[in-house]
Scaffold this motif. Sequence first.
Motif, short mmCIF file in Angstrom:
data_model
loop_
_atom_site.label_atom_id
_atom_site.label_comp_id
_atom_site.label_asym_id
_atom_site.label_seq_id
_atom_site.Cartn_x
_atom_site.Cartn_y
_atom_site.Cartn_z
N GLU A 28 1.26 -1.36 0.00
CA GLU A 28 0.25 0.28 0.10
C GLU A 28 0.96 0.64 0.26
O GLU A 28 0.32 2.20 -0.81
CB GLU A 28 -1.05 0.22 1.37
CG GLU A 28 -2.30 -1.03 1.32
CD GLU A 28 -3.38 -0.78 0.29
OE1 GLU A 28 -3.45 0.41 0.37
OE2 GLU A 28 -3.49 -0.96 -0.79
N ALA A 29 2.24 1.31 0.12
CA ALA A 29 2.90 2.20 -0.06
C ALA A 29 2.95 2.88 -1.40
O ALA A 29 3.39 3.95 -1.64
CB ALA A 29 4.34 2.27 0.82
N LEU A 30 2.61 1.95 -1.97
CA LEU A 30 3.02 2.25 -3.24
C LEU A 30 1.94 2.90 -4.00
O LEU A 30 1.30 3.61 -5.45
CB LEU A 30 3.07 1.10 -4.34
CG LEU A 30 3.89 -0.40 -4.16
CD1 LEU A 30 4.14 -1.02 -4.92
CD2 LEU A 30 5.27 1.03 -4.22
N THR A 31 0.86 2.99 -3.18
CA THR A 31 -0.24 4.58 -3.52
C THR A 31 0.00 5.46 -3.77
O THR A 31 -0.71 6.24 -4.30
CB THR A 31 -1.70 4.15 -2.40
OG1 THR A 31 -1.28 4.63 -1.24
CG2 THR A 31 -2.52 2.45 -2.74
N GLY A 45 -7.54 1.89 9.65
CA GLY A 45 -6.32 2.96 9.88
C GLY A 45 -4.87 2.75 10.12
O GLY A 45 -4.75 3.56 9.54
N ALA A 46 -4.82 2.56 11.15
CA ALA A 46 -3.42 2.00 11.82
C ALA A 46 -3.04 1.38 11.00
O ALA A 46 -2.21 2.31 10.69
CB ALA A 46 -3.67 1.56 13.16
N GLY A 47 -3.38 -0.09 10.01
CA GLY A 47 -2.47 -0.71 9.22
C GLY A 47 -1.97 0.94 8.23
O GLY A 47 -0.44 0.29 7.51
N GLU A 48 -3.50 1.57 7.36
CA GLU A 48 -3.18 2.11 6.47
C GLU A 48 -2.28 3.59 6.81
O GLU A 48 -1.36 4.04 5.90
CB GLU A 48 -4.53 2.67 5.61
CG GLU A 48 -4.88 1.68 4.93
CD GLU A 48 -4.32 1.55 3.67
OE1 GLU A 48 -4.11 1.86 3.21
OE2 GLU A 48 -4.94 0.17 4.27
N VAL A 49 -2.59 4.23 7.82
CA VAL A 49 -1.56 4.83 8.49
C VAL A 49 -0.16 5.14 8.09
O VAL A 49 0.85 5.19 7.48
CB VAL A 49 -2.00 6.02 9.51
CG1 VAL A 49 -0.72 6.51 9.50
CG2 VAL A 49 -3.38 6.13 9.46
N GLY A 77 4.54 5.17 2.78
CA GLY A 77 4.69 5.99 1.50
C GLY A 77 4.56 7.19 1.82
O GLY A 77 5.91 7.47 0.05
N MET A 78 5.32 7.93 2.21
CA MET A 78 5.48 9.22 2.52
C MET A 78 7.44 9.25 2.55
O MET A 78 8.28 10.11 1.39
CB MET A 78 5.42 10.06 3.24
CG MET A 78 3.78 10.58 3.26
SD MET A 78 3.32 11.23 1.34
CE MET A 78 4.21 12.75 2.30
#
Length: 187
Positions: A59-62, A158-162, A169-170
């Motif tokens: 998901e970091a690739l998003t 949400g925690a996993g996505e953050v 991702g950043m």
Amino acid sequence: MKKQSFNQAVPVRTAQTQPLFSVTMMTQAAMIATLYVVLTFIANAFGLANHVIQIRFSEALTVLPYFTPAAIPGLFIGCLLSNILTGCILPDILFGSLATLIGALGTYALRKWKWCAPVTPILANIIIVPLVLIYGYGFLLDGVSIAYCYGYYALTVGAGEVISCGILGMILLFTLEKYAKKLFPVT
């Protein structure tokens, strides 16, 4: 006026527009999809790719639509294949991939603001994935309402996505920014 024979090439001026389906864009999309699948398999090996606790490294690739629109189909196809290959149920395959597509489209739409790159993938997954967990997988907590379950799953997803999009991702975005002109040339 200079004479030119028939066996010489004539220079032609063309508009500098990028075709919708260039070989470069298709290759970039394929590479991004492949990276997404490989990174999801790594997360899946640690039990982090699916269900209530999700920290998909992929998901970091998003954040990649910040650099190129080729990332949009690449991320969608990569997520779709990952969900199929890791044994997800049909609602997860469809709606989880749709969440990634919405996130990628949002990242591309907000590409003028670097710090907004991970926002739409995070929000899309916070909204959609808890519904898949509740209605697709039937993950309900005993003795509590569906609204409470939704809130709990929104927090865990949400925690996993953050972690995945917001932090990893950043880091990826700032690292790739140095090489963006070489990696993602505008043709």
